[in-house]
Design a protein around this motif. Structure first.
Motif, mmCIF file in Angstrom:
data_model
loop_
_atom_site.group_PDB
_atom_site.id
_atom_site.type_symbol
_atom_site.label_atom_id
_atom_site.label_comp_id
_atom_site.label_asym_id
_atom_site.label_seq_id
_atom_site.Cartn_x
_atom_site.Cartn_y
_atom_site.Cartn_z
ATOM 1 N N ASP A 158 -6.749 11.534 -13.409
ATOM 2 C CA ASP A 158 -6.033 12.509 -12.589
ATOM 3 C C ASP A 158 -4.565 12.111 -12.559
ATOM 4 N N LEU A 159 -3.704 12.959 -13.130
ATOM 5 C CA LEU A 159 -2.293 12.626 -13.271
ATOM 6 C C LEU A 159 -1.506 12.844 -11.986
ATOM 7 N N LEU A 160 -2.105 13.499 -10.987
ATOM 8 C CA LEU A 160 -1.443 13.705 -9.706
ATOM 9 C C LEU A 160 -1.707 12.544 -8.754
ATOM 10 N N THR A 161 -2.946 12.089 -8.694
ATOM 11 C CA THR A 161 -3.322 11.013 -7.778
ATOM 12 C C THR A 161 -3.266 9.637 -8.430
ATOM 13 N N ASN A 162 -3.168 9.600 -9.778
ATOM 14 C CA ASN A 162 -3.197 8.340 -10.529
ATOM 15 C C ASN A 162 -4.505 7.583 -10.285
ATOM 16 N N VAL A 163 -5.578 8.339 -10.106
ATOM 17 C CA VAL A 163 -6.899 7.751 -9.953
ATOM 18 C C VAL A 163 -7.750 8.115 -11.157
ATOM 19 N N SER A 164 -8.421 7.122 -11.714
ATOM 20 C CA SER A 164 -9.285 7.341 -12.871
ATOM 21 C C SER A 164 -10.738 7.136 -12.470
ATOM 22 N N LYS A 165 -11.616 7.974 -12.990
ATOM 23 C CA LYS A 165 -13.042 7.842 -12.746
ATOM 24 C C LYS A 165 -13.744 7.589 -14.070
ATOM 25 N N VAL A 166 -14.575 6.568 -14.077
ATOM 26 C CA VAL A 166 -15.329 6.213 -15.280
ATOM 27 C C VAL A 166 -16.794 6.529 -15.032
#
Length: 273
Positions: free
Chosen positions: A238-246
């Motif tokens: 997510d480029l807005l929150t800078n959170v990645s989900k694997v």
């Protein structure tokens, strides 16, 4: 598993480099209403029966803000019933250099077919340069002017000062009619590898979507930060929150190597937790 990582912006930034690294055809199409001037150090041949101009020896063709240079330039034309002259294909041979206000492209051979709305560039040292970034490929660049689509084929590499993106093929679509050529969607396919000074991510393929500001890496995903490792089937960035989900499970492109479970390996003493 959710993790914050700088890689959530790297895919986007690397692909955005394509937006300013492609002078071929786009600038030519933009300047199509301007007169085309052809010159050469050697001879300028006019083959009336073939409706062809050939410029030999340090040849150049300039139209608006775009200039194509090569050892030999061939310009094929037609004469419409309404009068005038219409260039429909340009071929550049040997030491090809294309300059525009957006960047420069280099190769050994280039063909721009206006009828088919496609430009193809090939060469041993195939590259596009713009500001502090570059795009290289082993096989060819293709640019489809009607679709605003760029394809870099054969070990395509986007290099920026602090990161690189590598893939067998990179395809990018730009916003229709946008003068700055805003990147709208992009796909990377085959042996995807994104590297920064601190992290790296590998996978089978990836996608970036401007509409929801998200990027995905799909298939056998491995994210490394120092000694720490995250593994899964798919990573959503997510480029807005800078959170990645694997995520784990079976990948859409086929079975995941191993048991398909998502897992993370973390070293407490690691400086890059």
């Amino acid at each position: 598993m959710t993790v914050r990582t700088h890689l959530s912006t790297v895919l986007c930034l690397s692909l955005l480099a394509l937006g300013t690294a492609m002078p071929l055809a786009h600038a030519q199409n933009k300047d199509s209403s301007q007169p085309l001037e052809i010159s050469a150090d050697g001879a300028l041949e006019w083959h009336r029966d073939k409706q062809l101009y050939i410029a030999n020896g340090a040849a150049s063709a300039t139209q608006g803000a775009t200039t194509i240079k090569a050892r030999v330039l061939e310009a094929y034309y037609r004469e419409p019933k309404a009068g005038g002259m219409e260039i429909w294909k340009i071929i550049a041979k040997d030491n090809v250099e294309i300059r525009s206000e957006n960047g420069n492209a280099y190769g050994d051979h280039a063909i721009y077919n206006l009828d088919e709305s496609i430009a193809i560039m090939t060469g041993k040292d195939l590259r596009m340069l713009s500001d502090d970034q570059s795009l290289t490929a082993n096989e060819r660049f293709e640019y489809y002017t009607a679709d605003n689509k760029l394809v870099a084929i054969g070990n395509a590499v986007i290099t920026r000062p602090t990161e690189t993106l590598e893939s067998d093929t990179v395809t990018a679509w730009f916003k229709d009619g946008d003068a700055s050529r805003e990147l709208w969607r992009a796909e990377v396919d085959g042996n995807v590898h994104i590297k920064t000074a601190q992290e790296s991510i590998t996978g089978d393929k990836g996608e970036y979507r401007k509409e929801d500001n998200k990027a995905e890496i799909i298939g056998n995903v491995v994210i490394r930060r120092g000694q720490n490792i995250l593994e899964g089937t798919r990573a959503e960035l997510d480029l807005l929150t800078n959170v990645s989900k694997v995520y784990g499970g079976k990948a859409a492109s086929g079975a995941l190597k191993g048991d398909g479970r998502v897992r993370g390996t973390f070293f407490p003493e690691s400086k890059n937790k």
